[in-house]
Structure formats: C-alpha cells, structure tokens
Design a protein around this motif. Structure first.
Motif, PDB file in Angstrom:
ATOM      1  N   VAL A  24     -12.693  12.860   3.644  1.00  0.00           N
ATOM      2  CA  VAL A  24     -11.353  12.579   2.694  1.00  0.00           C
ATOM      3  C   VAL A  24     -10.910  14.328   2.711  1.00  0.00           C
ATOM      4  CG1 VAL A  24     -10.649  12.667   0.299  1.00  0.00           C
ATOM      5  CG2 VAL A  24     -12.105  10.889   1.216  1.00  0.00           C
TER       6      VAL A  24
ATOM      7  N   LEU B  23      -7.118   0.498   2.487  1.00  0.00           N
ATOM      8  CA  LEU B  23      -8.174   1.420   1.448  1.00  0.00           C
ATOM      9  C   LEU B  23      -7.072   1.606   0.328  1.00  0.00           C
ATOM     10  CD1 LEU B  23      -9.526   3.971   3.714  1.00  0.00           C
ATOM     11  CD2 LEU B  23     -10.574   1.794   3.305  1.00  0.00           C
ATOM     12  N   THR B  24      -7.728   1.747  -0.947  1.00  0.00           N
ATOM     13  CA  THR B  24      -7.228   2.137  -2.077  1.00  0.00           C
ATOM     14  C   THR B  24      -7.647   3.325  -2.525  1.00  0.00           C
ATOM     15  OG1 THR B  24      -8.519   0.899  -3.742  1.00  0.00           O
ATOM     16  CG2 THR B  24      -6.448  -0.307  -2.596  1.00  0.00           C
ATOM     17  N   VAL B  25      -7.084   4.372  -3.225  1.00  0.00           N
ATOM     18  CA  VAL B  25      -7.283   5.564  -3.889  1.00  0.00           C
ATOM     19  C   VAL B  25      -6.784   5.633  -5.253  1.00  0.00           C
ATOM     20  CG1 VAL B  25      -5.516   6.803  -2.452  1.00  0.00           C
ATOM     21  CG2 VAL B  25      -7.674   7.879  -3.584  1.00  0.00           C
TER      22      VAL B  25
ATOM     23  N   THR C 214     -11.135   8.423  -6.205  1.00  0.00           N
ATOM     24  CA  THR C 214     -11.909   7.334  -5.697  1.00  0.00           C
ATOM     25  C   THR C 214     -11.429   6.428  -4.566  1.00  0.00           C
ATOM     26  OG1 THR C 214     -12.809   7.078  -8.142  1.00  0.00           O
ATOM     27  CG2 THR C 214     -13.306   5.351  -6.546  1.00  0.00           C
ATOM     28  N   VAL C 215     -12.000   6.402  -3.522  1.00  0.00           N
ATOM     29  CA  VAL C 215     -11.614   5.545  -2.338  1.00  0.00           C
ATOM     30  C   VAL C 215     -12.200   4.239  -2.464  1.00  0.00           C
ATOM     31  CG1 VAL C 215     -11.348   5.768   0.082  1.00  0.00           C
ATOM     32  CG2 VAL C 215     -11.010   7.794  -1.393  1.00  0.00           C
ATOM     33  N   GLU C 216     -11.542   3.100  -2.184  1.00  0.00           N
ATOM     34  CA  GLU C 216     -12.304   1.682  -2.142  1.00  0.00           C
ATOM     35  C   GLU C 216     -11.744   1.112  -1.092  1.00  0.00           C
ATOM     36  OE1 GLU C 216     -11.429  -0.090  -5.726  1.00  0.00           O
ATOM     37  OE2 GLU C 216     -12.750   1.301  -7.136  1.00  0.00           O
ATOM     38  N   HIS C 217     -12.585  -0.028  -0.765  1.00  0.00           N
ATOM     39  CA  HIS C 217     -11.995  -0.771   0.513  1.00  0.00           C
ATOM     40  C   HIS C 217     -11.090  -1.930  -0.498  1.00  0.00           C
ATOM     41  CE1 HIS C 217     -12.423  -4.362   3.175  1.00  0.00           C
ATOM     42  NE2 HIS C 217     -11.963  -3.551   4.034  1.00  0.00           N
TER      43      HIS C 217
ATOM     44  N   VAL D 229      -7.490   9.919   4.690  1.00  0.00           N
ATOM     45  CA  VAL D 229      -8.843   9.674   5.141  1.00  0.00           C
ATOM     46  C   VAL D 229      -8.834   9.888   6.525  1.00  0.00           C
ATOM     47  CG1 VAL D 229     -10.680   7.993   5.245  1.00  0.00           C
ATOM     48  CG2 VAL D 229      -9.424   8.031   3.272  1.00  0.00           C
TER      49      VAL D 229
ATOM     50  N   GLN E 134     -16.207   6.096  -1.438  1.00  0.00           N
ATOM     51  CA  GLN E 134     -16.523   7.512  -1.723  1.00  0.00           C
ATOM     52  C   GLN E 134     -15.786   8.012  -3.022  1.00  0.00           C
ATOM     53  OE1 GLN E 134     -16.024  10.161   1.793  1.00  0.00           O
ATOM     54  NE2 GLN E 134     -16.706  11.966   0.663  1.00  0.00           N
ATOM     55  N   GLU E 135     -16.419   9.099  -3.544  1.00  0.00           N
ATOM     56  CA  GLU E 135     -16.003   9.764  -4.675  1.00  0.00           C
ATOM     57  C   GLU E 135     -15.674  11.207  -4.460  1.00  0.00           C
ATOM     58  OE1 GLU E 135     -16.806   6.766  -8.582  1.00  0.00           O
ATOM     59  OE2 GLU E 135     -18.162   8.483  -8.179  1.00  0.00           O
TER      60      GLU E 135
ATOM     61  N   THR F  98      -2.373   2.641  -1.905  1.00  0.00           N
ATOM     62  CA  THR F  98      -2.967   1.910  -0.783  1.00  0.00           C
ATOM     63  C   THR F  98      -2.573   2.981   0.436  1.00  0.00           C
ATOM     64  OG1 THR F  98      -0.928   0.609  -0.407  1.00  0.00           O
ATOM     65  CG2 THR F  98      -2.708  -0.301  -1.449  1.00  0.00           C
TER      66      THR F  98
END
Length: 807
Positions: free
Chosen positions: A681, A721-723, A768-771, A702, A779-780, A740
């Motif tokens: 990141v 991904l979302t952040v 915060t990164v999410e699928h 990313v 990952q945070e 996104t």
C-alpha cells in the motif's frame, strides 16, 4: 565583504566619513605599514565602542583602499582571567563556514582530551596562522583596565604583528606602552552618553533578572527563562533589550546575544544559577537556542560543586560531543581549568567527544585512565564502536549492580546483542532500560533506548512498528537538540525503507543521513549510512552506483577502526557480482568481533561458487546452518536451505536479506526475504503541506510485486478492492464511506481522500483495505500527518510528505 558589527544605539556623533577621521586613525585604516594595534580610549565607553564600530564598517567597505572584514569580540569579565576563551571565539570566526573537525580546524580537535595547558600554549600560534592567511580587522570591545587589560593588549599585538591583520582595542584608560606597532587615539566625550528617557517597566524587570545572574552572555530565550516569574511578550522583551542597550546597561556581543555591563549584585547569583539549571532539567526551560549560556552555567555549577552541575552536563552533552560542539567543549574546559586548576568533571565528556568524531582508540585510552562508573560504561560503548563486541559485554559486566539499574548500560547491552544478531532477551533489556531512564528522569537516555528498540523491531522485520518507534525517537532527539541522535535515527529510517523495498526513498533518506553524520563530524556514523546506501543502490539494480558508497564506507570504517563495520563492508563487496575477493577478510573480522550473524552470511556466500561449480560445499553450508540455528534466524535458514543438494540454487541472494532476523516460529512478511511476492500500500500526500482548517488530498494505491499473482493477470481479471480512511485524531475525512479501486503493478487506480484537520499538531489516520466481494480485510495501514497552523509556516523538516510515502 562581511563581518558583523553592533547596530548603532542612536544618532552617531562622530566622524561620518573616512576623510573626517584624525590623521593617525585614517592612516591606520588605509596604509599597509600601519601599526598592528590601535587603542581607542575615552571617558564614555559607549561612545568609544560606537566609534570603533564605525571604523570597522570603514574597514570592510569603500573608500578604504585596504578592505578587511571585521571580527567583533566583546571582552567579558571571564575573558580576562581565561584568555583562551577569547582566542577560541576569534579562531571560530576565522573558521566560519568550514566544518570544525578533522584537519579543517588546523589540528584543533586534537585538544579535546588533552590537558588545558597544552591548548593555552598552542592557541596563539593557531590564531596567528589564521589571521595571517585572512587579513582581518579584530575589534576588542571593552578591554579592562590595569593588569588583565594590559596583558590582553600585549597578546593581541603579538597575534597580528606582521600578519596583515590589525586590532582595534576599546578601553577606558590608555595603556602605558608605546611602540612602532602600537598606536592610540582618544575619543573625546560627547553629551549625553545615554538617553534622558527613563527605563520602562519591562526593561526594569529584565534588568533585575540579569543583575544578580552570574552568566556572561544571554540571548532572548535565556532572558525569557530568567524572567519566568514575570513573563513578557516577544514585543515587550525586544523593546526592553533595545532600551537597556541604548542606556549602556547591556552590551551587544554578537547577533541577538547580550552581556550585562557594569557592577552586578553581590549575592543571589548562585541561587539563580541553580533555579535556571532546575528549569532545564525539569523541562520548563529549553536550552537549545541559548546553549552557549547554559554550557557556561554548567561550568559555574561544576566549579561550585552544586549537584545540578553533573546532571546539567549530562543533559547538555549532545551540544559538546559533535563537530559543532568543538569550540563549546574547549571553552568549557579552559574556563573550568582557569577557575579551579582542574577539569576532571569534563574528562569523560571530552573522551566521548573524541569517540563520536572518529577517534575511538584515543577515546578508549582516555577512558581507561579514569575509574568512575560512567567511564566504565563509556568504555563499553567505545569497545562496541570498535567492533569488539564480547569485550564490550565484559566491560558492562564489571559495573556495580548494587544500586538502581543503569539504563545506559542496559540499552548498550541490548544494542551489542543486536550487532551480534543475538536478539533473544534484547526486548526485555530495552524495557528495563526505558524504566530505569524514566525513574531517573533521564529524557536523553530514554530517547536512545527508544532508538535501539526501533532498531530491534527493524531487525525483526516489523518495518511499520520500527518506523513508528524510530520517528518517535527522532522527535525526542529533536526536542533535546541531539543532532547525533537525529542522524543515527535518520540512518535507521533509511534502512527501514530499504527493508520495505522502497529503494528511492531509502537512497534519498540514507544520503541525507550521511550528510547529517558528516556535519556532526561522525565518521563512523557516515560510514554506516554509506554502507546501507550502497546496499540500496544494489537492491535497485544499480550495481555500479553501489560500489562507490561501499568503498567510502570501507575507508571510513578503516579510519575509525570499526572492525564490525569493516567486516560488513568487505562482506557486501565480496557478495557483489564483481571480481572482489574480500569474503575471507570479512570472515576473519566477524570472528574477531564474535558476530555469528555476519559469520553465517559470509559462510553462505563462500559456499555459492562451490555450488555453481557442481560441488556440494557441505562444510560451509553446515557451519552456516548451525550459526543461523544458534541465533534463531529463520530467514537465514530459509535462504541457506536453497543450497542443499537436490534443490535448485536460489541464485544471488540480495544484500538486504542480511538486514532482518524475524521472530522464530512466526509468519514473517518482510521485503528482504520475499521482496517480489507481496502487494504494498502506497500513500501519498498530494499537497505541499497540511494546514489546520484546510483540506489536503491523500492518494492511496495498491501495488503488487512482480511475482505477486495480481501482476500476471489482465486488468479485467484483477479483483476489486475497497479502502476506507478513519481519522484517529480531531479531523474529518471525505468521503466517509469506502472507495473502490483496482490494484496494478504499474498504473494502479488511486483512492483519493480529503483530510481536514481541526487543529495543528500530529494527526493519525487508519486506512483499511478490503476485498470487495468477501469483505475480507487484507491490510490496515496507520500513518500520521504533521499539521501546521494556518499562518503560512511550513511543517518542521518537511516530514509530512515523507511519512505518507511509507507503505
């Protein structure tokens, strides 16, 4: 032409042109064969000083045919009894603009740890050489009457005779001497000498504060500390200083520095000195800007035997032990020696200064002649600097343990273990060190313990935690004015970027760290920064660019007799794809240093050519494996496993693999082991700075490594991904919902946020990164931003953008 001269106190009543000067004075300014010394005397000292200032201005500018930059030296009461102080100030001005260490100071650093009598004998010759080279006009303002003043004038004449430099001496009564190289001119009285307007309230309060203070000089920050009971605004204080100077109650000694003139209160000085020392020690007074006054305060306390003296010396030691502190240390030595006939309280500090500026062997000799616990502890530190790691541990073991724990000894032991690669128990030592420093109120010792904890976290491969801890240590050092600590922390932060794989950031940071070490006169520190800089160039593929800093590092380690640094430099050069054959010498030095970490990696490198020639090389491999096992290094074990028979050789191991020893039995994720198999990141502050009440743009991308699965897939197949950004301090972030994006090895989508802080200071943000499909947190990332007030002032050291570039 340059050279500072005090501002006029008011309308000047003397000659305004050179042509209006008395013939003798005009000849002194213009003729090459003029007398070496001109004594100006008169019944009004203020007017005589202003007359000398006018002559100094004539000397540095037209129409004088013999231009000469002035050196203005205000003679204080201490200067007459310790003339070396005045000569050191003179020498410092002739060396202005040149680093005060090494050969550039005409051998002056040699006198750090020698007897003060040796410096007293050598200083006149050193000053005379510089004055002959430069041709300057030296003004001695306020030469005392009678014996001390006569001796000072005679010394001044001897300094400049036949050198092309000259002296203008300002005194009240003329000296009785006469000669071809000595002239004098009376400055007649004028009326009035001081303004008729009485002093204002602020000026009276400031005068009362400095009247019973024994200090020689003070600046505005010291004036604030002296007036702590009656605080003033900046405007009030500046006005008071101007009033007192105009009335002749203060003498301006150099830009923004002043001295009390005339008689002082007979009592109260010692009490005020102790109160000011306590204010520094408890943190209510900041000594960074007025450090010269606080060093003089320390000497007075040591002279009297006040207990605050030793504590204040320890607190101010960073201002004495670097290249920038050379003249402060020498002035302190000479002043204490002239006052007491001894300088023992400064002996350890002088030895430490030798060590920190590239002379550890001389420092060790000086320390071994002393027997105090502090000397023993500094002996251990010096042995560590020399790479004699086991001897350093043995020296620490000799310290008495009946008293409270010694935080410095504890964190030195932990640092030595980190050098060896034996990390077991180091974190416990550092926790104890922090507690011991806190119990003593030793903020500087605590800063160094925090620094070494950051080093430990970096060795463990925990780059994010290491970065946060090291930035905390950097801020602590900055608050203490510890330039040496700041330089070493900058080195570790550059190394952290290298471990993360941020090669461009690492190169920039390590080059800056090397510059900081050089400014401090720290040859060893610069060499370590150069070593990591060479590794950074090699990691980014710039092999040719790596060789020069590695060779510079090797020369620096050789000069400072740092056996461990020399071993690592030989190891890195031997591991490069070049014809260097230095692994054997690296191995020898690692054995002498008792560094199993370096020995294991060198054995592994020695095995590499054997493997590529089709031979097993089982002996060096077995030795390397045993050493990696002994220090619980899973990274080394994994790399060495690639050379085992039946497995494909891993190829050339990156130099950065040596920089981490992850926790055994844990899932470690660090760039040195698998630099290409992870996604990172990257945060970037898109504006120059962040200001309270104003929005700043922050971009998040990313970036997968070249061997990450995402790097091989078409853009359409990459996951969404979302952040989201969460402020952890008083700030607003837009959009408040998740954004996104798609990763990419090249042109990654960016999630952009607007960050609006409600106040100045340090702010923290959590990303915060999410699928997207599964809502799995990938990952945070937590970072900080330094926010300034909305008055146009920039952030300190421009650190906000640097913090956000870290992944």
């Amino acid at each position: 032409m340059g050279g500072w001269v005090p501002d006029a106190r008011g309308p000047f009543s003397g000659p305004r042109r050179e042509e209006d000067l008395p013939r003798q004075v005009r000849a002194f300014l213009r003729q090459h064969q003029a007398p070496a010394l001109l004594e100006l005397y008169g019944p009004q000292p203020l007017h005589t000083s202003e007359y000398a200032a006018r002559l100094a201005r004539f000397a540095r500018g037209a129409p004088s045919r013999r231009l000469s930059d002035p050196i203005w030296l205000a003679v204080g009461p201490t200067d007459a009894s310790a003339p070396e102080r005045l000569l050191l100030r003179l020498l410092a001005q002739t060396l202005r603009g040149r680093p005060p260490y090494g050969d550039l100071s005409d051998g002056l650093p040699h006198f750090r740890a020698t007897g003060p009598d040796e410096l007293a004998e050598a200083l006149p010759a050193l000053c005379r050489v510089r004055l002959a080279r430069l041709g300057r006009t030296v003004v001695l303002d306020g030469v005392p009457d009678d014996g001390p003043g006569d001796a000072l004038l005679l010394l001044a004449e001897q300094l400049v005779r036949d050198t092309g430099s000259r002296v203008i001496a300002v005194s009240h009564r003329p000296d009785a001497r006469s000669g071809a190289s000595w002239a004098r001119s009376e400055v007649v009285a004028t009326a009035p000498d001081v303004p008729g307007k009485p002093l204002g309230r602020a000026a009276l309060e400031l005068l009362a504060a400095v009247e019973s203070w024994d200090g020689d000089e003070f600046d505005m920050t010291v004036a604030d500390a002296l007036c702590a009971d009656t605080p003033m605004t900046d405007r009030q204080r500046d006005g008071a200083l101007r009033e007192l100077t105009a009335h002749g109650l203060l003498q301006q000694t150099r830009p923004k520095w002043y001295r009390r003139t005339g008689s002082r209160a007979a009592t109260g000085g010692a009490a005020k000195d102790r109160a000011l020392a306590r204010a520094v020690l408890d943190g209510t007074a900041d000594p960074r800007h007025g450090v010269d006054a606080y060093i003089d305060l320390t000497v007075r306390l040591l002279h009297r035997g006040d207990p605050e003296g030793a504590a204040l010396l320890e607190r101010l030691e960073p201002q004495l032990i670097t290249g920038q502190g050379l003249f402060r240390l020498l002035r302190a030595k000479q002043t204490l020696w002239r006052a007491t006939g001894d300088w023992k309280p400064l002996c350890v500090t002088a030895a430490v200064a030798l060590r920190e500026t590239g002379e550890p062997r001389d420092a060790l000799d000086a320390l071994e002649r002393l027997s105090t616990p502090r000397a023993v502890r500094e002996t251990a530190v010096t042995l560590r600097y020399l790479g004699e790691l086991s001897s350093a541990v043995k020296a620490l073991d000799t310290l008495e343990t009946s008293t409270a724990p010694d935080g410095w000894a504890l964190h030195t032991q932990a640092a030595t273990q980190c050098d060896q690669g034996r990390l077991k128990g180091a974190d416990r030592l550092l926790r104890r060190a922090v507690e011991a420093h806190q119990v003593r109120g030793d903020v500087r010792g605590e800063a160094w313990a925090v620094h070494h904890y950051g080093r430990l976290r970096l060795l463990r491969g925990d780059t994010e935690e290491a970065r946060k801890v090291l930035e905390d240590a950097r801020d602590r050092f900055s608050g203490l004015g510890d330039l040496q600590g700041e330089a070493w922390t900058a080195t570790e932060l550059g190394k952290a970027a290298l471990v993360r794989g941020d090669h461009s950031v690492a190169v920039e940071g390590l080059a800056e760290a090397a510059r900081r070490h050089r400014a401090n006169g720290d040859v060893r520190g610069r060499s370590w920064a150069e070593l990591y800089l060479g590794m950074a160039h090699a990691a980014s593929g710039g092999m040719e660019g790596a060789l020069m800093p590695l060779h510079r590092a090797r020369r620096g380690f050789s000069r400072t007799a740092d056996m461990l640094g020399l071993a690592w430099a030989d190891h890195c050069l031997g591991a490069m794809p070049t014809p260097y054959r230095q692994l054997d010498s690296a191995m020898t030095r690692f054995r002498r240093a008792e560094c199993p970490h370096g020995m294991a990696w060198t054995l592994l490198e020695q095995a590499a050519p054997w493997w590529h020639e089709g031979q097993a090389a089982s002996r060096p491999l077995d030795q390397a494996l045993r050493l990696f096992e002994s220090i619980d290094d899973p990274s080394g074990l994994r790399w060495s496993g690639g050379w085992e028979p039946g497995r494909t050789a891993p190829g050339r191991i990156p130099l950065t693999a040596r920089l981490t020893i992850p926790e055994p039995g844990t899932e470690f994720d660090h760039g040195a082991l698998t630099p290409a198999t992870h996604a990172r990141v990257r945060l970037t502050l898109l504006d120059d700075r962040s200001t309270a009440g104003a929005a700043s743009r922050i971009a998040l991308r990313v970036l997968p490594g070249p061997e990450h699965p995402w790097s091989e897939r078409a853009a359409a197949a990459l996951p969404w991904l979302t952040v989201r950004a969460t402020p952890l301090t008083g700030a607003d972030v837009e959009p408040a919902h998740a954004v996104t994006l798609r990763p990419s090895p090249r042109e990654a989508d960016a999630a952009e946020f607007l960050f609006t802080p409600r106040r100045a200071g340090r702010h923290r943000l959590l990303f915060t990164v999410e699928h997207l499909e599964t809502a799995t947190v990938l990952q945070e990332v937590e970072t900080y931003i330094d926010v300034v007030e909305g008055d146009g002032e920039g952030p300190r050291s421009g650190r906000a953008p640097e913090a956000l570039r870290r992944s």
